[in-house]
Each structure stands twice: as structure tokens, then as C-alpha cells.
Write a protein that holds these residues in place. Structure first.
Motif, mmCIF file in Angstrom:
data_model
loop_
_atom_site.group_PDB
_atom_site.id
_atom_site.type_symbol
_atom_site.label_atom_id
_atom_site.label_comp_id
_atom_site.label_asym_id
_atom_site.label_seq_id
_atom_site.Cartn_x
_atom_site.Cartn_y
_atom_site.Cartn_z
ATOM 1 N N ALA A 23 -22.937 10.336 -30.494
ATOM 2 C CA ALA A 23 -24.327 10.282 -30.046
ATOM 3 C C ALA A 23 -24.482 9.549 -28.720
ATOM 4 O O ALA A 23 -25.443 9.791 -27.985
ATOM 5 N N ASP A 24 -23.541 8.667 -28.372
ATOM 6 C CA ASP A 24 -23.672 7.859 -27.158
ATOM 7 C C ASP A 24 -22.958 8.452 -25.943
ATOM 8 O O ASP A 24 -22.710 7.763 -24.963
ATOM 9 N N THR A 25 -22.607 9.743 -25.989
ATOM 10 C CA THR A 25 -21.912 10.353 -24.860
ATOM 11 C C THR A 25 -22.913 10.954 -23.870
ATOM 12 O O THR A 25 -24.123 10.772 -24.008
ATOM 13 N N THR A 26 -22.390 11.681 -22.884
ATOM 14 C CA THR A 26 -23.232 12.202 -21.806
ATOM 15 C C THR A 26 -23.236 13.730 -21.766
ATOM 16 O O THR A 26 -22.453 14.391 -22.454
ATOM 17 N N VAL A 27 -24.096 14.261 -20.912
ATOM 18 C CA VAL A 27 -24.191 15.701 -20.710
ATOM 19 C C VAL A 27 -22.864 16.270 -20.220
ATOM 20 O O VAL A 27 -22.450 17.358 -20.626
ATOM 21 N N GLU A 28 -22.172 15.539 -19.369
ATOM 22 C CA GLU A 28 -20.896 16.018 -18.824
ATOM 23 C C GLU A 28 -19.885 16.287 -19.932
ATOM 24 O O GLU A 28 -19.204 17.317 -19.946
ATOM 25 N N GLU A 29 -19.760 15.341 -20.879
ATOM 26 C CA GLU A 29 -18.824 15.519 -21.981
ATOM 27 C C GLU A 29 -19.229 16.692 -22.872
ATOM 28 O O GLU A 29 -18.380 17.448 -23.347
ATOM 29 N N ALA A 30 -20.535 16.870 -23.077
ATOM 30 C CA ALA A 30 -21.017 17.982 -23.889
ATOM 31 C C ALA A 30 -20.674 19.312 -23.232
ATOM 32 O O ALA A 30 -20.257 20.267 -23.904
ATOM 33 N N ARG A 31 -20.813 19.387 -21.929
ATOM 34 C CA ARG A 31 -20.483 20.624 -21.218
ATOM 35 C C ARG A 31 -18.996 20.941 -21.327
ATOM 36 O O ARG A 31 -18.614 22.101 -21.468
ATOM 37 N N ARG A 32 -18.165 19.909 -21.261
ATOM 38 C CA ARG A 32 -16.711 20.123 -21.405
ATOM 39 C C ARG A 32 -16.399 20.713 -22.779
ATOM 40 O O ARG A 32 -15.585 21.628 -22.906
ATOM 41 N N LEU A 33 -17.050 20.160 -23.810
ATOM 42 C CA LEU A 33 -16.756 20.624 -25.161
ATOM 43 C C LEU A 33 -17.266 22.053 -25.375
ATOM 44 O O LEU A 33 -16.597 22.871 -26.020
ATOM 45 N N PHE A 34 -18.420 22.365 -24.837
ATOM 46 C CA PHE A 34 -18.924 23.740 -24.928
ATOM 47 C C PHE A 34 -17.988 24.700 -24.179
ATOM 48 O O PHE A 34 -17.779 25.836 -24.615
ATOM 49 N N LYS A 35 -17.435 24.248 -23.087
ATOM 50 C CA LYS A 35 -16.520 25.102 -22.315
ATOM 51 C C LYS A 35 -15.257 25.394 -23.110
ATOM 52 O O LYS A 35 -14.702 26.494 -23.039
ATOM 53 N N ARG A 36 -14.788 24.416 -23.903
ATOM 54 C CA ARG A 36 -13.595 24.626 -24.730
ATOM 55 C C ARG A 36 -13.887 25.510 -25.937
ATOM 56 O O ARG A 36 -12.976 26.088 -26.527
ATOM 57 N N HIS A 37 -15.149 25.602 -26.310
ATOM 58 C CA HIS A 37 -15.540 26.409 -27.475
ATOM 59 C C HIS A 37 -16.699 27.318 -27.070
ATOM 60 O O HIS A 37 -17.851 27.106 -27.482
ATOM 61 N N PRO A 38 -16.411 28.347 -26.280
ATOM 62 C CA PRO A 38 -17.478 29.177 -25.695
ATOM 63 C C PRO A 38 -18.278 29.996 -26.697
ATOM 64 O O PRO A 38 -19.356 30.484 -26.359
ATOM 65 N N ARG A 39 -17.791 30.160 -27.924
ATOM 66 C CA ARG A 39 -18.513 30.965 -28.906
ATOM 67 C C ARG A 39 -19.621 30.159 -29.605
ATOM 68 O O ARG A 39 -20.436 30.733 -30.321
ATOM 69 N N LEU A 40 -19.644 28.847 -29.384
ATOM 70 C CA LEU A 40 -20.647 28.018 -30.038
ATOM 71 C C LEU A 40 -21.935 27.941 -29.221
ATOM 72 O O LEU A 40 -21.907 27.849 -27.998
#
Length: 228
Positions: A23-40
């Protein structure tokens, strides 16, 4: 309580068991994770102890600066499913919250994984009723007239079996329903004729294209005779 049949339990279909965002992370980290899992389309947010909190929609990241804290964004509050939930529970939750992913947690709300629309499609495709060859009938009748026992008796009287049956609501006429049947035979004329005599009106029939056309021609002929 006995365990659910494998085709109904949600746990075997769980994916992304280790894919979470603190919960305490940033938008940048969220974008990285979405990029690794593009189907989500959503990522689960968990606290420091691994408790599920919310789902983060991918679209919430649009036009946000990389260093923006996630807690300043809008989350989707989708309640988690329990491991004892069924496929039908998952479908209802997806429909109610208009989301292709729903979280599953244990009794202490620890995140276990996501159930996705893709995994449900895979489950559906492996059902025996889907894999078995046969024909699909879509019928219409009054709700008060519906009896699956009666329908099964008609189908079985023609040496066929019902592989699956589903009820769909009739949006235009609330007192009516649609019945979707899959039967294990391509020869439908007699079955449809008997069903229509019992006020189960044929909406459509789907199967072998040639047999389908022949069936429809024969049904039209029988209907003309009945109208005489």
C-alpha cells in the motif's frame, strides 16, 4: 463439510499468487508490475502483513506522475472470496463489481491469489458439456411452464440426453425465460416438435450446419401443419 467437486472450487483456478503491491508504494512501481503482467486490469493491494486491502485499476494510473503515492489514488473496493467459494460465487462477484479479476483470501484475510476471467474461460472450456459433441437448443417459455424434469423426459423419450441446461432471464417479458440446452444428438426435429407441443418455443438451434438446415425445414413444415 465435504470438499467441493474440482469443477466448482475456485482455489485450483487461482493465479498471480505472488503478484501484489504494498500500500505504501508509488505509481512507478505499479506501472512496472502492470507491464510484467499485461493481461491484468487490476492489481491487489496488500498491507505489510499480507492482508488484502483493495484492487488497483490500471486506468487509475493514467496521467499520474511516477512518484505519486498509491494511497492517493482511487481504488476498487471488491470484497474477497473465501477459498470455499464456488465458480458461481466468482461470476456473481465479477458481474456485481464489473471486474475481470476478483481476489481470494483465507479466513484471516491474507491474500491467496486472483481469480481471472481468463481462468474461468479455461474452466468453462474443460467442462464435459462443452467438449462433448452435440447440439444446442435455445427455447422460450413462460416461467410457470418451466420444468426441467418434463424437458428431460421429452429429450430422453427420443433416445437422447441433456448434457447441460441454463436459464436466462427474458428482458422484454419478465414472465418468460430462455432455456439453453445442450443435447448429445444432432437429430433435433422430433425433440423440437415435442417440446413445442408443450409450449417450449424454439428460438434457435445450433449444430451441424447441414442437419441444422434440414431440421429447420422440417420444423417449419410441422408448424404449417399445426396451423392448418
Amino acid at each position: 463439510m465435504k470438499a467441493l467437486p474440482p469443477t466448482l472450487a475456485v482455489v485450483p483456478l487461482l493465479r498471480y499468487r505472488r503478484v501484489t503491491l504494498p500500500a505504501d508504494t508509488t505509481v512507478e512501481e505499479a506501472r512496472r508490475l502492470f507491464k510484467r503482467h499485461p493481461r491484468l486490469y487490476h492489481l491487489p493491494i496488500v498491507d505489510a502483513a499480507g492482508h488484502y486491502r483493495w484492487l488497483l485499476p490500471k486506468k487509475a494510473l493514467a496521467r499520474q506522475k511516477p512518484d505519486v503515492p498509491l494511497l492517493s489514488l482511487t481504488f476498487k473496493e471488491v470484497p474477497p472470496l473465501a477459498p470455499t467459494a464456488t465458480i458461481y460465487d466468482a461470476l456473481q462477484l465479477m458481474h456485481a463489481h464489473r471486474t475481470p479479476e476478483v481476489p481470494v483470501t483465507d479466513s484471516q484475510n491474507h491474500y491467496l491469489g486472483l481469480l481471472t476471467a481468463d481462468s474461468l474461460i479455461q474452466w468453462w472450456s474443460q467442462l464435459g458439456a462443452v467438449q462433448e459433441r452435440g447440439s444446442v437448443l435455445v427455447l422460450e417459455t413462460d416461467l410457470t411452464n418451466y420444468s426441467l424434469t418434463h424437458i428431460a423426459h421429452i429429450v430422453e423419450s427420443e433416445h437422447a440426453q441433456i448434457l447441460s441446461a441454463y436459464i436466462l432471464s427474458h428482458e422484454e417479458e419478465p414472465g418468460k425465460i430462455y432455456i439453453v440446452l445442450k443435447v448429445n444428438t444432432p437429430y433435433l426435429t422430433s425433440i423440437i416438435s415435442l417440446l413445442e407441443r408443450e409450449n417450449y418455443r424454439l428460438v434457435s438451434a445450433h449444430g451441424d450446419p447441414i442437419l441444422e438446415k434440414n431440421t429447420q425445414d422440417q420444423i417449419d413444415f410441422v408448424r404449417r401443419l399445426m396451423d392448418l
